[in-house]
Design an enzyme around this catalytic site. Structure first.
Site, short mmCIF file in Angstrom:
data_model
loop_
_atom_site.label_atom_id
_atom_site.label_comp_id
_atom_site.label_asym_id
_atom_site.label_seq_id
_atom_site.Cartn_x
_atom_site.Cartn_y
_atom_site.Cartn_z
N LYS A 45 8.26 -84.18 63.48
CA LYS A 45 8.94 -84.66 64.68
C LYS A 45 10.23 -83.83 64.84
O LYS A 45 10.85 -83.46 63.84
CB LYS A 45 9.29 -86.15 64.51
CG LYS A 45 10.23 -86.73 65.55
CD LYS A 45 9.59 -86.87 66.90
CE LYS A 45 10.57 -87.41 67.95
NZ LYS A 45 10.01 -87.34 69.31
N SER A 70 9.12 -91.30 76.86
CA SER A 70 10.56 -91.08 76.81
C SER A 70 11.06 -91.69 75.51
O SER A 70 11.76 -92.69 75.50
CB SER A 70 11.27 -91.70 78.01
OG SER A 70 12.66 -91.41 77.93
N CYS A 132 13.43 -80.73 75.17
CA CYS A 132 13.31 -82.19 75.19
C CYS A 132 13.88 -82.74 76.49
O CYS A 132 15.05 -82.54 76.79
CB CYS A 132 14.06 -82.83 74.01
SG CYS A 132 14.02 -84.62 74.14
N LYS A 178 9.81 -73.89 71.09
CA LYS A 178 8.98 -74.72 71.97
C LYS A 178 9.62 -74.69 73.35
O LYS A 178 10.77 -75.10 73.53
CB LYS A 178 8.91 -76.16 71.44
CG LYS A 178 8.20 -77.12 72.39
CD LYS A 178 6.90 -77.58 71.84
CE LYS A 178 6.24 -78.69 72.61
NZ LYS A 178 5.90 -79.84 71.77
N ASN A 207 5.98 -77.79 76.45
CA ASN A 207 6.39 -79.17 76.24
C ASN A 207 5.92 -79.98 77.47
O ASN A 207 5.41 -79.42 78.43
CB ASN A 207 7.91 -79.25 76.09
CG ASN A 207 8.34 -80.44 75.25
OD1 ASN A 207 7.76 -81.52 75.35
ND2 ASN A 207 9.34 -80.25 74.43
#
Ligand code: DHB
Length: 324
Positions: A45, A70, A132, A178, A207
């Site tokens: 993670k 989320s 993110c 990423k 992502n």
């Protein structure tokens, strides 16, 4: 048949988990280490400096075609993922590479975590998460090319210094990113320019598509609680965007590409590899089907390869045909 390479890292198979799904806790990581599941990497993670509980529930929802999440970076803090690398790897027969996904909340946090990772011989590389979408008030780094350039330059310096020390122990270290999905050719080109002036070795494309809105029509309610219902979209609906990103970065950088987005069958994996992916990651479908999904997808991919007389994934990787 499924062997591959990302950067200098040799992988037994071309499939593993997307960061975020079942890779937070010690038990989840041990499962990823288990030799029986066909996944070739243990990817953690995305971690932050301090542990986090993440956003309010419900924060994940899925349908046949898509998922929305989320989570808000719930994780046990980078020290946990660094300190347990050795013991988790020891549970995998042929020592699957252990890759640390990093999503520090500040530039300095990221540099600190990268330094720790490169100096830990049980960690085989990082996937620096520039994408993110779920931290309130924090923009995605991959959409700010000035900051993106700065973080990659500084991360490269830290990794080069650390690599010199690792050479003595004979272990390599993968520097991967990423990326968020890009939608405009000028943005693809700006990202490629930065990457081509760095020592980044692998790109995970893509992502989730940030800040989508999914509605539970029965209840006339947003599907997830945080951020008024906005969250990252994954699953089948994002495959065309993922394929375009894999294809563009494959053709315009020297990096190994890891395809991620909309893969739930052997044919989906086949398409990603045709576009140039050296490996694929499974997110939404892994969430739905758990660890058996890796073997199922590989079995289907194997049948497709057999029917087309391909012996290795390099026989068709990046060989997508275009109109003249
Ligand atoms: C989270 C979601 C992402 O898409 C990501 O790249 C990292 C973290 C999250 O909400 O936890």
């Amino acid at each position: 048949m499924f062997k591959t390479k990302i950067g200098n890292l040799d992988l037994e198979t071309c499939i593993y988990n997307a960061s975020g799904v079942y890779c937070v806790s010690f038990d989840e990581l041990l499962k990823l280490a288990a030799p029986c599941f066909s996944n070739s990497v243990i990817l953690t993670k995305s971690c932050t400096l301090e542990g986090r509980i993440g956003n309010n529930l419900p924060r994940y929802y899925d349908t046949e075609l898509l998922s929305i999440n989320s989570s808000g970076l719930p994780n046990l803090g980078y020290k946990f993922y660094c300190d347990n690398a050795r013991i988790i790897k020891d549970h995998s027969e042929f020592k699957k590479p252990y890759i640390l996904s990093i999503s520090g909340l500040t530039l300095e946090d990221n540099y600190k975590i990268i330094t720790e990772a490169v100096n830990n011989n049980f960690i085989d590389g990082i996937e620096l998460n520039l994408s993110c979408p779920n931290i309130i008030g924090k923009p995605q780094v991959g959409y700010d090319f000035t900051i993106m350039e700065e973080i990659i330059r500084k991360a490269s310096e830290i990794i080069e210094t650390g690599r010199d020390a690792r050479l003595e122990s004979g272990s390599g270290f993968l520097f991967g990113l990423k990326l968020p999905p890009y939608f405009d050719i000028s943005h693809f080109d700006m990202a490629c320019d930065i990457i081509n002036n760095s020592n980044v070795q692998s790109l995970t494309c893509i992502n989730s598509i940030g800040n989508g809105l999914v509605i539970d029509t029965e209840k006339e309610l947003v599907a997830i609680a945080p951020k008024n219902g906005y969250g990252g979209i994954g699953g089948t609906v994002i495959k065309p965007t993922a394929l375009a990103n894999v294809h563009y970065f494959y053709r315009n950088t020297k990096c190994s590409i890891i395809g991620c987005g909309g893969i739930s069958s052997g044919m989906d994996a086949f398409e990603h590899i045709l576009c140039g992916a050296s490996a694929v990651q499974i997110g939404t479908h892994f969430h739905k089907k758990r660890n058996v999904c890796f073997k199922e997808i590989l079995t289907e991919l194997g049948s497709i390869m057999k029917s087309k007389n391909y012996k290795t994934i390099d026989d068709f990787r990046g060989k997508l045909v275009h109109y003249k």
